[in-house]
Design a protein around this motif. Sequence first.
Motif, PDB file in Angstrom:
ATOM      1  N   ILE A   1       2.774 -17.545   9.236  1.00 23.85           N
ATOM      2  CA  ILE A   1       3.673 -16.663   8.332  1.00 23.85           C
ATOM      3  C   ILE A   1       5.109 -17.453   8.035  1.00 23.85           C
ATOM      4  N   LEU A   2       5.132 -16.804   6.407  1.00 26.77           N
ATOM      5  CA  LEU A   2       6.578 -17.736   6.565  1.00 26.77           C
ATOM      6  C   LEU A   2       7.374 -16.693   6.944  1.00 26.77           C
ATOM      7  N   HIS A   3       7.549 -15.286   6.590  1.00 22.69           N
ATOM      8  CA  HIS A   3       8.220 -14.684   7.010  1.00 22.69           C
ATOM      9  C   HIS A   3       7.902 -12.794   7.125  1.00 22.69           C
ATOM     10  N   ALA A   4       8.102 -12.140   7.945  1.00 23.74           N
ATOM     11  CA  ALA A   4       8.098 -11.217   9.143  1.00 23.74           C
ATOM     12  C   ALA A   4       8.857 -10.283   8.858  1.00 23.74           C
ATOM     13  N   ARG A   5       8.583  -8.706   8.664  1.00 20.85           N
ATOM     14  CA  ARG A   5       9.622  -7.256   8.255  1.00 20.85           C
ATOM     15  C   ARG A   5       9.059  -6.451   8.670  1.00 20.85           C
ATOM     16  N   PRO A   6       9.893  -5.554   9.454  1.00 23.69           N
ATOM     17  CA  PRO A   6       9.085  -4.310   9.605  1.00 23.69           C
ATOM     18  C   PRO A   6       8.720  -3.551   8.150  1.00 23.69           C
ATOM     19  N   TYR A   7       7.824  -2.845   8.159  1.00 16.98           N
ATOM     20  CA  TYR A   7       7.424  -2.254   7.832  1.00 16.98           C
ATOM     21  C   TYR A   7       6.960  -0.532   8.160  1.00 16.98           C
TER      22      TYR A   7
ATOM     23  N   LEU B   1       5.618  -6.535   7.231  1.00 21.04           N
ATOM     24  CA  LEU B   1       5.205  -6.709   6.268  1.00 21.04           C
ATOM     25  C   LEU B   1       5.540  -8.362   6.340  1.00 21.04           C
ATOM     26  N   LEU B   2       5.017  -8.923   5.291  1.00 18.75           N
ATOM     27  CA  LEU B   2       4.498 -10.278   5.047  1.00 18.75           C
ATOM     28  C   LEU B   2       4.365 -11.541   4.361  1.00 18.75           C
ATOM     29  N   GLU B   3       4.585 -12.501   4.586  1.00 12.91           N
ATOM     30  CA  GLU B   3       5.146 -13.768   3.489  1.00 12.91           C
ATOM     31  C   GLU B   3       3.965 -14.562   4.243  1.00 12.91           C
TER      32      GLU B   3
ATOM     33  N   GLY C   1       1.638 -10.143  18.694  1.00  9.24           N
ATOM     34  CA  GLY C   1       1.935 -12.071  18.793  1.00  9.24           C
ATOM     35  C   GLY C   1       1.634 -13.022  17.837  1.00  9.24           C
ATOM     36  N   VAL C   2       0.202 -12.936  17.510  1.00  9.05           N
ATOM     37  CA  VAL C   2      -0.221 -14.097  16.989  1.00  9.05           C
ATOM     38  C   VAL C   2       0.630 -14.299  15.438  1.00  9.05           C
ATOM     39  N   LEU C   3       0.816 -12.824  14.996  1.00  6.87           N
ATOM     40  CA  LEU C   3       1.370 -12.587  13.685  1.00  6.87           C
ATOM     41  C   LEU C   3       3.101 -13.817  13.647  1.00  6.87           C
ATOM     42  N   GLN C   4       2.732 -15.144  14.251  1.00  4.29           N
ATOM     43  CA  GLN C   4       4.083 -15.300  13.853  1.00  4.29           C
ATOM     44  C   GLN C   4       4.573 -16.534  13.282  1.00  4.29           C
ATOM     45  N   PRO C   5       5.761 -17.011  12.233  1.00  2.00           N
ATOM     46  CA  PRO C   5       5.860 -18.197  12.034  1.00  2.00           C
ATOM     47  C   PRO C   5       5.786 -19.510  12.656  1.00  2.00           C
ATOM     48  N   LEU C   6       4.822 -20.816  12.626  1.00  6.99           N
ATOM     49  CA  LEU C   6       4.958 -21.921  13.093  1.00  6.99           C
ATOM     50  C   LEU C   6       3.307 -22.080  13.601  1.00  6.99           C
ATOM     51  N   GLN C   7       2.770 -20.807  13.898  1.00 11.41           N
ATOM     52  CA  GLN C   7       1.161 -21.188  14.019  1.00 11.41           C
ATOM     53  C   GLN C   7       0.499 -20.493  13.016  1.00 11.41           C
ATOM     54  N   PRO C   8      -0.303 -22.104  13.133  1.00  9.49           N
ATOM     55  CA  PRO C   8      -1.928 -21.922  12.512  1.00  9.49           C
ATOM     56  C   PRO C   8      -2.346 -20.735  12.363  1.00  9.49           C
ATOM     57  N   LEU C   9      -2.543 -20.066  11.045  1.00 13.03           N
ATOM     58  CA  LEU C   9      -3.487 -19.150  11.260  1.00 13.03           C
ATOM     59  C   LEU C   9      -5.258 -19.313  10.857  1.00 13.03           C
ATOM     60  N   LEU C  10      -6.023 -18.304  10.455  1.00 12.32           N
ATOM     61  CA  LEU C  10      -7.414 -17.769  10.100  1.00 12.32           C
ATOM     62  C   LEU C  10      -6.850 -16.463   9.539  1.00 12.32           C
TER      63      LEU C  10
ATOM     64  N   VAL D   1       9.957 -22.862   0.793  1.00 10.41           N
ATOM     65  CA  VAL D   1       8.235 -22.313   0.196  1.00 10.41           C
ATOM     66  C   VAL D   1       8.705 -20.938  -0.401  1.00 10.41           C
ATOM     67  N   LEU D   2       9.353 -20.033   0.339  1.00  4.31           N
ATOM     68  CA  LEU D   2       9.179 -18.995  -0.192  1.00  4.31           C
ATOM     69  C   LEU D   2      10.363 -18.324  -1.828  1.00  4.31           C
ATOM     70  N   ARG D   3      11.545 -19.653  -1.038  1.00  3.66           N
ATOM     71  CA  ARG D   3      12.456 -19.246  -2.694  1.00  3.66           C
ATOM     72  C   ARG D   3      11.446 -20.107  -3.981  1.00  3.66           C
ATOM     73  N   LEU D   4      10.976 -21.101  -3.527  1.00  2.00           N
ATOM     74  CA  LEU D   4      10.303 -21.849  -5.181  1.00  2.00           C
ATOM     75  C   LEU D   4       8.869 -21.451  -5.377  1.00  2.00           C
ATOM     76  N   SER D   5       7.940 -21.039  -4.812  1.00  6.72           N
ATOM     77  CA  SER D   5       6.136 -20.468  -5.286  1.00  6.72           C
ATOM     78  C   SER D   5       6.838 -18.745  -5.205  1.00  6.72           C
ATOM     79  N   GLY D   6       5.107 -18.812  -5.963  1.00  7.12           N
ATOM     80  CA  GLY D   6       4.651 -17.771  -7.056  1.00  7.12           C
ATOM     81  C   GLY D   6       3.908 -16.650  -5.844  1.00  7.12           C
ATOM     82  N   ARG D   7       4.266 -15.417  -6.061  1.00  8.46           N
ATOM     83  CA  ARG D   7       2.553 -15.161  -4.809  1.00  8.46           C
ATOM     84  C   ARG D   7       1.956 -14.972  -5.820  1.00  8.46           C
ATOM     85  N   ASN D   8       0.794 -15.650  -5.295  1.00  4.16           N
ATOM     86  CA  ASN D   8      -0.519 -15.665  -5.754  1.00  4.16           C
ATOM     87  C   ASN D   8      -1.086 -17.160  -6.593  1.00  4.16           C
TER      88      ASN D   8
END
Length: 237
Positions: free
Chosen positions: A10-16, A22-24, A50-59, A98-105
């Motif tokens: 997870i690079l970024h998360a904000r309330p939606y 809403l996750l990036e 709690g699992v949806l946090q930055p710096l956590q390797p996820l599946l 990564v957020l600013r330089l990469s395009g989605r998908n």
Amino acid sequence: MRIEQQPAFILHARPYRETSLLLEAFTRDHGRVGLVARGVRRERSRMPRGVLQPLQPLLLGWIARGELGTLTGAEAASTPFALSGEALLAAIYINELVLRLSGRNDIHADAFAAYALCLARLADNADMAWTLRRFERDLLADLGYALALTHTVGGTPIEADVDYAYDPDAGAREWRVGSIQPRVAGGALLALDLDESPTADQLAQLRRLVRAVVRHLVGGELNAWALSARPSGSAPA
């Protein structure tokens, strides 16, 4: 399209809306993706927030529909990277990069591997400035913005004992009095190319060079730069 068990961070998360996030996410096989985690802010959500946090390797699993996918599953792939202080500021910086330089998908498997390696090195207390310069080099290369480290704009080989002015839009030119581009030693460029640790002065030169390149690419400043410039934040980002 349904995606299952995708390695991600997870690079970024904000309330939606009222109960969602809403996750990036930065994924291995799908690049950066936008995901809606529906209902995870409810007290009895079936998916632990709690699992949806930055710096956590996820599946992660999701259903891809248009610009935003719907998150269907999330589990920890391993323990989170334990970062604090300057290392945490550095991680915030690479997330924003990564957020600013990469395009989605846009798929960037090499950049994903470099990102995970960078976090591991930061967690292992590796030299922070060198760790960041190596990540920036690899990220920019995989995104199609590779730094020109071996030859000048004119095509001549970079020489270790020559100083250069680095044009973010073109590459290195031999330094001349009055040049407004970042000044960098040829030895610094060659060290970064060869993955050989530069001197402290050369690392500082490479930092200024990368900042100029990133500023050129995003059209302005990064928030992480201002954060690291505060008295309490001195990460070499």
